[in-house]
Write a protein that holds these residues in place. Structure first.
Motif, PDB file in Angstrom:
ATOM      1  N   ILE A  29       0.840  -1.209   0.000  1.00  0.00           N
ATOM      2  CA  ILE A  29       0.000   0.000   0.000  1.00  0.00           C
ATOM      3  C   ILE A  29       0.866   1.247   0.000  1.00  0.00           C
ATOM      4  CG2 ILE A  29      -1.658   1.309   1.419  1.00  0.00           C
ATOM      5  CD1 ILE A  29      -2.879  -1.390   2.231  1.00  0.00           C
ATOM      6  N   ILE A  30       1.958   1.237   0.743  1.00  0.00           N
ATOM      7  CA  ILE A  30       2.842   2.408   0.783  1.00  0.00           C
ATOM      8  C   ILE A  30       3.455   2.670  -0.598  1.00  0.00           C
ATOM      9  CG2 ILE A  30       5.013   3.293   1.724  1.00  0.00           C
ATOM     10  CD1 ILE A  30       4.285   1.901   4.362  1.00  0.00           C
ATOM     11  N   ARG A  31       3.847   1.596  -1.305  1.00  0.00           N
ATOM     12  CA  ARG A  31       4.542   1.760  -2.594  1.00  0.00           C
ATOM     13  C   ARG A  31       3.584   2.090  -3.743  1.00  0.00           C
ATOM     14  NH1 ARG A  31       7.733  -3.400  -3.868  1.00  0.00           N
ATOM     15  NH2 ARG A  31       8.166  -2.194  -5.773  1.00  0.00           N
ATOM     16  N   PHE A  32       2.433   1.399  -3.801  1.00  0.00           N
ATOM     17  CA  PHE A  32       1.591   1.481  -4.986  1.00  0.00           C
ATOM     18  C   PHE A  32       0.300   2.290  -4.806  1.00  0.00           C
ATOM     19  CE2 PHE A  32       4.047  -2.455  -5.353  1.00  0.00           C
ATOM     20  CZ  PHE A  32       4.685  -2.237  -6.568  1.00  0.00           C
ATOM     21  N   VAL A  33      -0.128   2.524  -3.558  1.00  0.00           N
ATOM     22  CA  VAL A  33      -1.404   3.214  -3.335  1.00  0.00           C
ATOM     23  C   VAL A  33      -1.185   4.620  -2.754  1.00  0.00           C
ATOM     24  CG1 VAL A  33      -3.673   3.087  -2.214  1.00  0.00           C
ATOM     25  CG2 VAL A  33      -2.527   0.990  -2.968  1.00  0.00           C
ATOM     26  N   LEU A  34      -0.273   4.735  -1.835  1.00  0.00           N
ATOM     27  CA  LEU A  34      -0.050   6.013  -1.152  1.00  0.00           C
ATOM     28  C   LEU A  34       0.303   7.169  -2.101  1.00  0.00           C
ATOM     29  CD1 LEU A  34      -0.063   7.297   1.654  1.00  0.00           C
ATOM     30  CD2 LEU A  34       2.352   6.693   1.894  1.00  0.00           C
ATOM     31  N   PRO A  35       1.107   6.951  -3.163  1.00  0.00           N
ATOM     32  CA  PRO A  35       1.450   8.088  -4.048  1.00  0.00           C
ATOM     33  C   PRO A  35       0.292   8.569  -4.928  1.00  0.00           C
ATOM     34  CG  PRO A  35       3.101   6.337  -4.171  1.00  0.00           C
ATOM     35  CD  PRO A  35       1.916   5.755  -3.475  1.00  0.00           C
ATOM     36  N   LEU A  36      -0.798   7.794  -5.034  1.00  0.00           N
ATOM     37  CA  LEU A  36      -1.892   8.182  -5.924  1.00  0.00           C
ATOM     38  C   LEU A  36      -2.563   9.468  -5.447  1.00  0.00           C
ATOM     39  CD1 LEU A  36      -3.519   4.661  -6.503  1.00  0.00           C
ATOM     40  CD2 LEU A  36      -1.919   5.880  -7.993  1.00  0.00           C
ATOM     41  N   GLN A  37      -3.088  10.261  -6.413  1.00  0.00           N
ATOM     42  CA  GLN A  37      -3.708  11.541  -6.106  1.00  0.00           C
ATOM     43  C   GLN A  37      -5.233  11.491  -6.145  1.00  0.00           C
ATOM     44  OE1 GLN A  37      -1.938  14.256  -5.097  1.00  0.00           O
ATOM     45  NE2 GLN A  37      -0.223  12.790  -5.131  1.00  0.00           N
ATOM     46  N   ASP A  38      -5.785  10.303  -6.357  1.00  0.00           N
ATOM     47  CA  ASP A  38      -7.242  10.177  -6.413  1.00  0.00           C
ATOM     48  C   ASP A  38      -7.846  10.493  -5.034  1.00  0.00           C
ATOM     49  OD1 ASP A  38      -9.697   9.085  -7.933  1.00  0.00           O
ATOM     50  OD2 ASP A  38      -9.700   7.991  -6.026  1.00  0.00           O
ATOM     51  N   HIS A  39      -8.891  11.332  -5.001  1.00  0.00           N
ATOM     52  CA  HIS A  39      -9.468  11.773  -3.727  1.00  0.00           C
ATOM     53  C   HIS A  39     -10.123  10.631  -2.963  1.00  0.00           C
ATOM     54  CE1 HIS A  39      -9.694  16.340  -4.794  1.00  0.00           C
ATOM     55  NE2 HIS A  39      -8.490  15.821  -4.951  1.00  0.00           N
ATOM     56  N   THR A  40     -10.772   9.729  -3.671  1.00  0.00           N
ATOM     57  CA  THR A  40     -11.399   8.586  -2.987  1.00  0.00           C
ATOM     58  C   THR A  40     -10.347   7.706  -2.338  1.00  0.00           C
ATOM     59  OG1 THR A  40     -13.174   8.622  -4.635  1.00  0.00           O
ATOM     60  CG2 THR A  40     -12.976   6.646  -3.280  1.00  0.00           C
ATOM     61  N   ILE A  79       7.491   5.815   8.922  1.00  0.00           N
ATOM     62  CA  ILE A  79       8.245   7.029   8.578  1.00  0.00           C
ATOM     63  C   ILE A  79       7.888   7.471   7.166  1.00  0.00           C
ATOM     64  CG2 ILE A  79      10.564   7.979   8.249  1.00  0.00           C
ATOM     65  CD1 ILE A  79      11.530   6.009  10.385  1.00  0.00           C
ATOM     66  N   LEU A  80       7.715   6.504   6.267  1.00  0.00           N
ATOM     67  CA  LEU A  80       7.321   6.833   4.897  1.00  0.00           C
ATOM     68  C   LEU A  80       5.918   7.425   4.861  1.00  0.00           C
ATOM     69  CD1 LEU A  80       8.652   3.562   3.207  1.00  0.00           C
ATOM     70  CD2 LEU A  80       9.754   5.813   3.234  1.00  0.00           C
ATOM     71  N   VAL A  81       5.015   6.868   5.710  1.00  0.00           N
ATOM     72  CA  VAL A  81       3.645   7.383   5.787  1.00  0.00           C
ATOM     73  C   VAL A  81       3.650   8.821   6.295  1.00  0.00           C
ATOM     74  CG1 VAL A  81       1.376   7.030   6.818  1.00  0.00           C
ATOM     75  CG2 VAL A  81       2.769   5.055   6.166  1.00  0.00           C
ATOM     76  N   CYS A  82       4.466   9.052   7.303  1.00  0.00           N
ATOM     77  CA  CYS A  82       4.563  10.396   7.884  1.00  0.00           C
ATOM     78  C   CYS A  82       4.994  11.413   6.822  1.00  0.00           C
ATOM     79  CB  CYS A  82       5.550  10.363   9.047  1.00  0.00           C
ATOM     80  SG  CYS A  82       5.708  11.933   9.895  1.00  0.00           S
TER      81      CYS A  82
END
Length: 904
Positions: A62-73, A99-102
């Motif tokens: 999730i950190i690598r493939f989902v977190l960078p997305l800009q979709d509002h949902t 730390i990456l999430v932060c």
């Protein structure tokens, strides 16, 4: 953090008809799927974690493939995911991946889209890990200056939550938010900022409110409600003690007493008892009295222990303190409050009694009498405390200095000493307090022993002096200062007897008889029995001998002689019948008296609770505040709303139950309809002042200039400020308000005139004389209660008496009494049982207090002249006593005016 300690903030509905997907398929969707597939996969991951599944392998995906997305949902779902996912290892350390999430959320806090910023700030309110929040603090501070109000108000909430949970991360939060509040324009942002200051720094909130108090009416509803909450917070009893004005404290205490009458509000006030007790630091006795009464009404099993501790400290503070004249009365109030607490909560009696019994030796007889009454009731009701009370009583017995308390202590010791050791201790204390016996021989020896030095002094050569006439005179060298020293050296009981107070001797004889009869039943040794009985009889005989001699200041009375002789006869015979009378019947009488008193208290409490219980029937109408007229306020309304109305000055005083009673009934016509200026006044009586709202109407065709209302007062009234002059156009009208300060309870009169100039006329000023306005004393008098002892004491002290002859058309005694009570706002202190039945006459004591703390007493003595027929009216008289002349005369005038019952 364990799984059981994890807290879920968001609840999501989970369909039960679908099978949970595998971790592999979810991972594939999250890595390679489209936005829609990733969204569905993330929803499934959230649902599985909520159901307790452990999916540690998906965290980095999730950190690598989902977190960078800009979709509002996606971003909104990620906020839910980071809220529920475990962020620490089993040993409590933060996961490295966080730390990456932060860092990602630091970027979201700087995102150009205000929705993303605001949502992220709301999410940060739910974080409990300070390591994640610390790197984000500069970005959170920067959001306070964002252009959009949605971001700013959520930034305030985030700062408040972080300051509350981790103050070290942002120690200057109150100052920061105060500066933000001063410059902010948006109502929602100001509301959140003010709310934070209320809970974080009330002083800053009050400072801000003081700078904009004149603009409050222009604020939005949401901000006004928060300001009202602040006022409510600082107006709690804890803020009472900071007010220097006793009138303010009395008013607030009255409001709290009114709130207590509502069951819902009573539970809230019970948690504030300790705050209320802080008001005891005020030296004013009336404030202290109301505070103790309120605290006693609110005490419960949860807070009684704390209440007793505070009251014990206050009692100890009053010991040997005489710098204030009300100290003794305050000590009495404390003793009575502790007495009531111990009766209602028997577990507290053991803690209270040892402290209070030290005050039996107090020089203030009234306070010591209250302690003695409490001890007498406690020793009768609580069998387990009897050894403790007897032990403490024997300790302080020798220090008692007032005869009334000495008699009561003797009675308690004689009634409840049941062991051989206690009985012997009583005899030891009596002998110690009586001194050497026989008393008469000992006193004669003392007189003779003190006579020798006087003879030696007189044997010295006397100085001879020559007068103007040439004759010789001799100057004596004798001194008469020794008797005072001799009186000081006497033991307490002997001192009472030498002063001629032989009533205490009768009490002592009864006590010795009781303990001697009890000693005979406990000890089987005849020699010891006879020895103890003989010693008791010797003490009685020597007291009789002293009473018949010329040594005391006053001889013994025949009643006391009969009592002591009877006790001697009883001890000489020691019959079983006398034993039962002395050792059983006396205690039965006390037990019966206490039982009757307890039943009366329970009955009054039951009536009070029935009066306070607000029962809402199924078909009762529902009252909506917005649709209710202001003159329809009732006790069922929300007190919060009533207080808000009071703050705005729009509340009305409760009118009488009479449907004809209204505001119009208080309008007084001041001039005639044919006068050039018509005037009428509405008299509004507040607690400590009178507001006159005068309507002035110009009935002429001329313009009236410098139209001035001139007022003067008669009685203890004072005009606060002179009303300003007005200019009235032809047939115009205006309202003039005038405040009159009230200082004491007596009938007052307001009189005056209206002066004016006619525009264009050369004549002198014109004047219209106004009718007098009479102020009714009943607006200041309230029913109150006091003990019989207090009533008798005040009756003896008050110097002004007004005797009113009964002149009425009422034929029934009880009906006349209730008519007087309703007319004068007084309370009948005589119990209902004493007034029940019919015997042709009635005597009752009435009592009331003014809002200024003045007492009013009345004694009603009336009879029914039966020889004049059944319809003959009641006759008799009413005696009124008060400390001030105005109070006595005004109350007498009121009774005279309202004695006759008007026919409807």
């Amino acid at each position: 953090m364990t799984a059981a300690e994890n807290v879920c903030y968001t609840l999501i509905n989970v369909p039960n008809d679908s099978e949970p997907p595998s971790e592999v398929s979810l991972k594939a969707d999250l890595e390679k799927g489209e936005i829609k597939a990733k969204t569905e996969a993330l929803k499934k991951v959230i649902i599985m974690i909520l159901n307790g599944e452990k999916l540690p392998g998906l965290l980095m995906t999730i950190i690598r493939f989902v977190l960078p997305l800009q979709d509002h949902t996606i971003k909104k779902l990620l906020l839910v995911f980071w809220e529920i996912v475990p962020k620490t290892t089993p040993d409590g350390k933060l996961l490295q991946e966080m730390i990456l999430v932060c860092d990602a959320y630091r970027k979201d806090l700087q995102h150009p889209n205000e929705f993303i910023r605001g949502s992220t700030l709301r999410f940060l309110c739910k974080l409990k890990e300070s390591e994640l929040l610390e790197p984000l603090m500069p970005a959170i501070r920067a959001c306070l200056e964002h252009r959009h109000s949605y971001v700013r108000r959520n930034a305030v909430l985030a700062i408040y939550t972080i300051y509350r949970n981790f103050e070290n991360l942002i120690p200057d939060a109150p100052e920061l938010i105060h500066d933000f509040l001063v410059n902010e324009k948006d109502a929602s942002c100001k509301r959140n900022a003010f709310m934070m200051l209320i809970h974080a720094d009330q002083d800053r909130a009050l400072d801000y409110l003081s700078t904009c108090i004149d603009q409050v009416h222009t604020f939005g509803d949401i901000l006004q409600l928060v300001i009202v909450e602040l006022i409510y917070k600082v107006s709690t009893p804890s803020h009472l003690s900071t007010s220097r004005d006793n009138n303010v404290k009395l008013i607030v205490l009255d409001r709290l007493i009114e709130l207590k009458e509502h069951p819902t509000h009573e539970r809230v006030l019970q948690d504030l008892v300790m705050d209320i007790l802080r008001v005891l630091s005020t030296p004013d006795l009336e404030v202290r009295k109301k505070t103790l009464q309120l605290a006693l009404d609110l005490v419960s099993s949860r807070n009684v222990e704390e209440l007793v501790i505070v009251l014990k400290k206050e009692v100890i503070k009053t010991n040997n303190v005489t710098e204030h004249e009300d100290t003794d009365k305050f000590r009495q109030l404390l003793v009575r409050t502790l007495h009531s607490c111990s009766v209602r909560f028997p577990d507290m009696a053991a803690n209270v009694i040892p402290v209070l019994m030290e005050f039996l030796s107090d020089t203030n007889e009234a306070a010591a009498a209250d302690v003695l009454e409490f001890v007498r009731e406690a020793i009768q009701r609580f069998d387990n405390l009897r050894p403790l009370i007897i032990e403490k009583m024997l300790e302080v017995f020798h220090a008692i200095r007032t005869v009334k308390i000495y008699r009561g202590a003797l009675w308690i010791l004689g009634e409840y000493c049941s062991t051989k050791e206690d009985i012997q201790s009583v005899m030891t204390e009596v002998r110690r307090s009586l001194g050497e016996i026989p008393i008469v021989e000992n006193e004669i020896k003392k007189e003779a022993g003190e006579g020798k030095p006087e003879e030696e002094v007189s044997a010295a050569p006397a100085a001879k002096l020559v007068t103007e006439m040439g004759t010789y005179v001799t100057q004596s060298a004798l001194s008469s200062s020794r008797p005072s020293k001799k009186e000081e050296d006497r033991p307490p009981l002997r001192g009472f007897l030498m002063d001629g107070d032989f009533y205490v001797a009768a009490s002592l004889a009864t006590t010795l008889t009781k303990v001697a009869l009890r000693y005979v039943t406990i000890v089987q040794d005849k020699k010891r029995q006879n020895s103890f009985v003989a010693e008791s009889m010797l003490i009685m005989a020597t007291i009789l001998h002293l009473g018949k001699s010329s040594l005391p200041k006053k001889p013994i009375t025949d009643d006391d002689v009969d009592r002591i002789s009877l006790c001697l006869k009883v001890l000489s015979e020691c019959s079983p019948l006398m034993n039962d009378i002395f050792n059983k019947e006396c205690r039965k009488s006390l037990s019966h008296m206490l039982t009757v008193r307890l039943e009366e208290e329970k009955l009054s409490q039951k009536k009070e609770s029935e009066k306070r219980n607000v029962l809402v029937q199924a078909d009762d109408p529902i009252s909506f505040m917005q649709l209710t007229a202001k003159n329809e306020t009732s006790s069922k309304e929300d007190q919060f709303q009533l207080s808000l109305l009071a703050a705005m000055g729009t509340t009305l005083k409760k009118e009488a139950n009479d449907p004809m009673a209204s505001k119009l009934n208080k309008v007084t016509q001041l001039t005639g309809f044919s006068d050039p200026v018509y005037a009428e006044a509405y008299v509004h009586v507040n607690q400590y002042d009178i507001v006159l709202d005068v309507l002035v109407v110009n009935q002429t065709n001329d313009t009236l200039q410098n139209c001035t209302l001139e007022l003067a007062t008669l009685g203890d009234l004072k005009l606060v400020e002179k009303p300003s002059p007005l200019t009235l156009a032809p047939h115009d009208f205006a309202n003039i308000k005038a405040n009159v300060k009230v200082a004491s309870t007596e009938n007052g009169i307001i009189f005056g005139n209206i002066v004016y100039d006619v525009s264009g006329a050369a004549s002198d000023r014109n004047c219209v004389v106004l009718s007098d306005i009479h102020i009714d004393i009943m607006d200041y008098i309230q029913p109150a209660s006091c003990t019989d002892a207090e009533f008798r004491q005040m009756w003896a002290e008050f110097e002004w008496e007004n005797k009113v002859t009964v002149n009425t058309n009422i034929a029934d005694l009880n009906e006349y009494l209730h008519h007087i009570l309703s007319s004068t706002n007084m309370k009948c202190l005589t119990p209902e049982k004493a007034l029940s039945g019919f015997c042709g006459f009635m005597a009752a004591n009435l009592y009331a207090r003014s809002i200024f703390g003045e007492d009013a007493l009345a004694n009603v003595s009336i009879e029914k002249p039966i020889h004049l027929g059944p319809d003959a009216p009641v006759n008799g008289h009413i005696r009124i006593r008060a400390k001030s002349q105005g109070m006595a005369l005004s109350l007498g005038d009121k009774i005279n005016l309202s004695q006759k019952k008007t026919s409807v």
